[in-house]
Scaffold this motif. Structure first.
Motif, PDB file in Angstrom:
ATOM      1  N   LYS A 111       0.355  -1.309   0.129  1.00 51.30           N
ATOM      2  CA  LYS A 111       0.266  -0.087  -0.367  1.00 51.30           C
ATOM      3  C   LYS A 111       0.690   1.296   0.351  1.00 51.30           C
ATOM      4  CE  LYS A 111      -3.486   1.981   0.369  1.00 51.30           C
ATOM      5  NZ  LYS A 111      -3.663   3.342   0.328  1.00 51.30           N
ATOM      6  N   SER A 114       2.228   1.662  -3.325  1.00 50.87           N
ATOM      7  CA  SER A 114       2.140   1.638  -4.302  1.00 50.87           C
ATOM      8  C   SER A 114       1.391   3.302  -4.384  1.00 50.87           C
ATOM      9  CB  SER A 114       0.716   0.659  -4.624  1.00 50.87           C
ATOM     10  OG  SER A 114       0.087   0.994  -3.282  1.00 50.87           O
ATOM     11  N   ASP A 115       1.465   3.579  -3.259  1.00 49.10           N
ATOM     12  CA  ASP A 115       0.644   5.136  -3.839  1.00 49.10           C
ATOM     13  C   ASP A 115       2.351   5.965  -3.924  1.00 49.10           C
ATOM     14  OD1 ASP A 115      -1.497   4.349  -2.264  1.00 49.10           O
ATOM     15  OD2 ASP A 115      -1.254   4.770  -0.170  1.00 49.10           O
ATOM     16  N   PRO A 291     -10.377  -7.521  -5.667  1.00 51.65           N
ATOM     17  CA  PRO A 291     -10.030  -5.988  -5.574  1.00 51.65           C
ATOM     18  C   PRO A 291     -11.782  -5.135  -4.617  1.00 51.65           C
ATOM     19  CG  PRO A 291      -9.855  -7.061  -7.813  1.00 51.65           C
ATOM     20  CD  PRO A 291     -10.594  -8.711  -6.564  1.00 51.65           C
ATOM     21  N   LYS A 297      -6.040  -2.387  -3.432  1.00 45.73           N
ATOM     22  CA  LYS A 297      -5.054  -2.486  -4.215  1.00 45.73           C
ATOM     23  C   LYS A 297      -3.617  -3.062  -3.642  1.00 45.73           C
ATOM     24  CE  LYS A 297      -3.189   2.542  -4.460  1.00 45.73           C
ATOM     25  NZ  LYS A 297      -3.091   4.153  -5.110  1.00 45.73           N
ATOM     26  N   SER A 298      -3.378  -2.749  -2.062  1.00 42.13           N
ATOM     27  CA  SER A 298      -1.887  -3.723  -1.972  1.00 42.13           C
ATOM     28  C   SER A 298      -2.306  -5.082  -2.734  1.00 42.13           C
ATOM     29  CB  SER A 298      -2.334  -4.281   0.172  1.00 42.13           C
ATOM     30  OG  SER A 298      -2.191  -2.377   0.178  1.00 42.13           O
ATOM     31  N   TRP A 301      -0.836  -4.549  -5.891  1.00 43.99           N
ATOM     32  CA  TRP A 301       0.695  -4.659  -6.399  1.00 43.99           C
ATOM     33  C   TRP A 301       1.226  -5.851  -5.848  1.00 43.99           C
ATOM     34  CZ3 TRP A 301       4.435  -3.928  -2.854  1.00 43.99           C
ATOM     35  CH2 TRP A 301       5.867  -2.995  -3.586  1.00 43.99           C
TER      36      TRP A 301
END
Length: 373
Positions: A111, A114-115, A291, A297-298, A301
């Motif tokens: 997380k 990816s941010d 999702p 999101k993690s 990734w």
């Protein structure tokens, strides 16, 4: 000469007798449960499997969470968190999940990076950290290498641990020492070598990158957003004097004795998550949602190159299907967390007993076979 032999024999017999007496005094008898005579529902059927398992494997306590079709269909516990005090183990008891902690470190790292637009294929140098990190050979490692234990990083061996400080090191101090001795603990080998140091190093690097303490980072990126409000990476252990106690079978008698855990690093990104069975049911729910879950999101990734297994997750076969998750086992504790998108089912199992017989996966197989015949 004969007199000396007799004296030595007497001394030996005395010490053997003393050892046997000590083993007996320190151990607990079996934990007995009233067997369930009739199975009238799925929940009672699982209860029966768990209670029989306690008797078969001498388990002080056991707790299980099962999620099916994104709903928690089973959440229960049996036995004790401490045999001396007879305090019951509940689904809200603080428990040690050992290496399952790695999943949440991986989710938190994913997380955070990816941010920032950093991918799992990027090297550690992409964090643009200076000093010893930049100068170390570790800077060339990719995040995927550390997450999959293919980095050439190793843990301290037995002789090194003997001469290490007996007390736990703070993560920051551990990381600085690791960087100082990176040539000792890191080689160019990219073969698989399971080592907790991979995840402790990832946690340390994440703290440097975000300039924050590890627990706060995981709390922000993983725990709060998912609703796991009773989970944390501890900075001190034990968290309370009457906290949960781990156990193992005694050397001679078929009884059990305390086997307490110690953390070389605190907080420990590799094994220091303290959580509850209830919180683990929440985690499984999000994992099954993919999702749409809080970990979406993690997981995106961590899932690369078309693989169905996210980086940091293990895979196993249960009842003809592939399940992904992780095992946890340390000192007197054993656990597992696995889920199957195909079966739309996830299971978490914990017991405060050392697993030398693979009873974790055997109990899980029995449960999954029962609920998915």
């Amino acid at each position: 000469m004969n007199k000396k032999i007799k004296i030595l024999s007497a001394v030996l017999v005395f010490w053997i007798a003393l050892f046997i007496a000590w083993e007996w005094w320190q151990s607990f008898p079996k934990v007995r449960n009233v067997p369930i005579s009739e199975v009238t529902s799925e929940s009672i059927g699982i209860d029966s499997i768990l209670q029989q398992s306690m008797a078969t494997y001498l388990l002080p306590g056991i707790s299980v969470a099962i999620v099916k079709n994104e709903e928690v269909v089973y959440l229960n516990s049996f036995g004790y968190k401490n045999l001396a005090t007879k305090e019951a183990l509940t689904v809200e008891s603080a428990i040690v999940v050992a290496s399952i902690s790695k999943l949440f470190t991986a989710l938190g790292l994913a997380k955070a990076l990816s941010d920032k637009g950093i991918s799992a294929n990027n090297p550690v140098s992409s964090l643009e950290l200076k000093g010893k990190v930049k100068a170390s050979s570790l800077s060339k490692l990719r995040f995927r290498d550390l997450l999959t234990h293919q980095s050439g990083v190793r843990d301290k061996n037995f002789s090194e641990m003997i001469f290490s400080p007996s007390k736990s090191q703070v993560l920051k101090e551990w990381g600085e020492e690791f960087l100082q001795n990176s040539s000792t603990y890191h080689t160019d080998s990219m073969s698989y070598n399971y080592a907790d140091s991979n995840y402790d190093l990832l946690g340390f690097l994440l703290c440097l990158y975000e300039d924050h303490d590890f627990h706060s980072l995981i709390e922000h990126h993983v725990l709060v957003s998912s609703g796991m409000t009773s989970s944390k990476f501890v900075t001190a252990w034990p968290i309370e004097e009457n906290g949960i106690t781990g156990y193992q079978k005694t050397f001679i008698w078929k009884r059990i004795e305390p086997k307490r855990i110690s953390f070389p690093v605190l907080p420990s990104p590799s094994s220091g998550l303290i959580t509850t069975t209830k919180d683990m049911s929440i985690a499984i729910t999000h994992l099954l949602r993919g999702p749409k879950g809080a970990f979406g999101k993690s997981l995106g990734w961590l899932t690369i190159d078309g693989s169905k297994v996210p980086l940091g997750f293990q895979k196993t076969q249960i009842e003809g299907r592939e399940w992904v998750g992780h095992y946890g086992g340390q000192a007197g504790y054993a656990s597992l967390l696995f889920y199957s998108e195909e079966a739309e089912t996830g299971i978490f199992l914990f017991t405060n007993s050392r697993d030398k017989e693979d009873f974790r996966i055997e109990i899980a197989r029995q449960i999954i076979s029962f609920i998915n015949p």
